[in-house]
Design an enzyme around this catalytic site. Structure first.
Site, PDB file in Angstrom:
ATOM      1  N   SER A 112       2.142   3.780   3.005  1.00  0.00           N
ATOM      2  CA  SER A 112       2.363   2.495   3.649  1.00  0.00           C
ATOM      3  C   SER A 112       1.142   2.057   4.444  1.00  0.00           C
ATOM      4  CB  SER A 112       3.583   2.604   4.574  1.00  0.00           C
ATOM      5  OG  SER A 112       3.871   1.384   5.187  1.00  0.00           O
TER       6      SER A 112
ATOM      7  N   ASP B  62       3.522  -2.678   5.059  1.00  0.00           N
ATOM      8  CA  ASP B  62       4.527  -2.677   6.118  1.00  0.00           C
ATOM      9  C   ASP B  62       4.413  -3.954   6.952  1.00  0.00           C
ATOM     10  OD1 ASP B  62       6.647  -1.451   7.403  1.00  0.00           O
ATOM     11  OD2 ASP B  62       5.387  -0.275   8.763  1.00  0.00           O
TER      12      ASP B  62
ATOM     13  N   ASP C 194       8.677  -9.183   7.080  1.00  0.00           N
ATOM     14  CA  ASP C 194       9.425  -9.041   8.326  1.00  0.00           C
ATOM     15  C   ASP C 194       9.685 -10.419   8.914  1.00  0.00           C
ATOM     16  OD1 ASP C 194      10.565  -8.449  10.709  1.00  0.00           O
ATOM     17  OD2 ASP C 194       8.960  -7.156  11.460  1.00  0.00           O
TER      18      ASP C 194
ATOM     19  N   GLY D   9       6.309   3.633  17.879  1.00  0.00           N
ATOM     20  CA  GLY D   9       5.612   4.376  18.921  1.00  0.00           C
ATOM     21  C   GLY D   9       6.307   5.666  19.311  1.00  0.00           C
TER      22      GLY D   9
ATOM     23  N   HIS E 232      13.310   2.274  10.265  1.00  0.00           N
ATOM     24  CA  HIS E 232      11.964   2.204  10.828  1.00  0.00           C
ATOM     25  C   HIS E 232      11.911   3.021  12.120  1.00  0.00           C
ATOM     26  CE1 HIS E 232       9.721  -1.106   8.643  1.00  0.00           C
ATOM     27  NE2 HIS E 232      10.893  -1.072   8.017  1.00  0.00           N
ATOM     28  N   GLY E 233      10.708   3.287  12.596  1.00  0.00           N
ATOM     29  CA  GLY E 233      10.542   3.982  13.871  1.00  0.00           C
ATOM     30  C   GLY E 233      11.247   5.317  13.914  1.00  0.00           C
ATOM     31  N   SER E 234      11.120   6.114  12.850  1.00  0.00           N
ATOM     32  CA  SER E 234      11.941   7.319  12.713  1.00  0.00           C
ATOM     33  C   SER E 234      11.178   8.620  12.881  1.00  0.00           C
ATOM     34  CB  SER E 234      12.669   7.290  11.365  1.00  0.00           C
ATOM     35  OG  SER E 234      13.606   6.238  11.340  1.00  0.00           O
TER      36      SER E 234
ATOM     37  N   ILE F  70       7.758   6.833   8.983  1.00  0.00           N
ATOM     38  CA  ILE F  70       7.256   7.849   9.915  1.00  0.00           C
ATOM     39  C   ILE F  70       5.754   7.649  10.088  1.00  0.00           C
ATOM     40  CG2 ILE F  70       6.883  10.323  10.277  1.00  0.00           C
ATOM     41  CD1 ILE F  70       9.428  10.801   8.600  1.00  0.00           C
TER      42      ILE F  70
ATOM     43  N   THR G 295       4.247   7.939  13.951  1.00  0.00           N
ATOM     44  CA  THR G 295       3.883   8.603  15.207  1.00  0.00           C
ATOM     45  C   THR G 295       3.790  10.113  15.051  1.00  0.00           C
ATOM     46  OG1 THR G 295       4.782   6.830  16.590  1.00  0.00           O
ATOM     47  CG2 THR G 295       4.652   9.020  17.576  1.00  0.00           C
TER      48      THR G 295
END
Length: 359
Positions: free
Chosen positions: A50, A83, A105, A199, A232-234, A276, A278
């Site tokens: 991504s 993304d 988005d 984050g 998202h943000g996982s 993923i 972070t």
């Protein structure tokens, strides 16, 4: 092996007996790409690469990095995904430069800071989907605004994140509206808002159902059993990586991410793509800091990169294995994008909605 579209890859994941999830890892440079593909080869896993930080490495550079990886690892199907596209031009530019999948988005306006209306989201996402499907590319949409249910705020990441205070009606995807959205836009995958954020600083405590609303995924999957859901943000933001970073000169406050067990729960209820980033950053940074502190005279960047890549490779392989991705690369025969375009045109890939059973 040729690049694969997101739709074909996620269809394969959904069609397996138990179903599996595919982690989507951001690639900004060669080292990240090599770490991801080494892990994929070791456990026979397909890859979603991504592009997140568009300003850091643009479409052309990333396309050539992924083309090189595809040549080096011909046995691994790779989806090249953009993304958080902010408008039609961004998405179509990515497709023109060889991306097989884009995310529009539309939950935010083009500035990626202002919360958009539902009608705006439907309109722009549908326009991107129509254009992408003509050439066989896949489209991921988003409904609801990513952000912390604890704070009522989004975490800005790479220029993307809603500004100001948000209420739960904005930050939780409405299951009934999700059905309308998928039918209206014909997206191939749907990103769900349910309390995750970009984050490292996602939760101030180990998340429970109050601040990580996994029930939303379950409710949407019941209504849209054939639609591929996206978390998202996982990143899990493992304490081990936090400790490694802090032991070597950092001052990272304690924080909590999305437990892998909750992602596995999501996969059982239709989550097929898991974003993923972070965790990968932390894996790399921990090793950079370790080498810098333990070998203060070292100046060869390769001596920093090699252990960092090994750390990231181990993390990526763990996610492939935990999400059930491992063992599936060799089972996939890539469908050319021209053939995917014909399937879209025929209506064979139109969204399906669950119908209520008669009492």
């Amino acid at each position: 092996m040729a690049l694969i579209t997101l739709r074909q890859l996620l269809d394969h994941a959904a069609e397996r007996l138990q179903g599996y999830g595919v982690p989507a890892f951001n690639i900004n440079n060669m080292e990240q790409g090599l770490a991801i593909l080494a892990a994929a080869r070791a456990c026979d896993a397909p890859v979603i690469a991504s592009r997140g930080a568009r300003s850091y490495a643009g479409d052309i550079m990333l396309r050539h990095i992924v083309e090189a990886l595809a040549e080096m690892y011909p046995q691994i199907p790779i989806c090249l995904h953009q993304d958080h596209g902010n408008n039609e031009a961004t998405c179509l530019s990515a497709i023109r430069h060889g991306f097989t999948s884009v995310m529009m988005d539309g939950s935010l306006q083009a500035d990626m800071k202002t919360v958009a209306s539902y009608d705006y989201n439907v309109d722009i996402t549908r326009r991107v989907t129509d254009a992408a499907h003509w050439v066989g590319a896949s489209v991921e949409g988003e409904l609801g605004v990513l952000g912390s249910l604890e704070k009522g705020e989004a975490e800005a990441e790479d220029g993307s994140g809603a500004e100001g205070k948000l209420d739960h009606s904005q930050m939780l995807t409405d299951p009934d509206q999700a059905v309308e959205f998928v039918q209206a836009t014909r997206v191939d995958a749907l990103a769900i808002a349910m309390g995750t954020s970009h984050g490292a600083y996602k939760f101030s405590r180990k998340p429970d159902g109050e601040i990580l609303a996994m029930r939303v995924i379950e409710e949407i999957h019941a209504r849209l059993p054939a639609t591929h859901l996206v978390m998202h943000g996982s990143s899990s933001v493992a304490a081990r990586l936090q400790d490694l970073i802090n032991a070597h000169g950092a001052d990272m406050p304690q924080t909590y991410g999305v437990p892998v067990e909750e992602i596995e729960r999501g996969i059982r209820h239709g989550v097929r793509k898991v974003n993923i980033d972070t965790d990968c950053r932390m894996a790399l940074t921990g090793q950079f800091r370790k080498v810098a502190m333990e070998s203060p005279k070292e100046f060869d960047a390769r001596k920093f990169m090699i252990p960092a890549m090994k750390e990231m490779e181990a993390l990526v392989r763990d996610r492939f294995e935990r999400f059930g991705t491992a063992g599936n690369a060799s089972k996939i025969t890539v469908i050319p994008m021209d053939d995917m375009a014909k399937r879209y045109a025929s209506g064979a890939l139109d969204p399906a909605v669950a119908t209520a059973k008669a009492a």
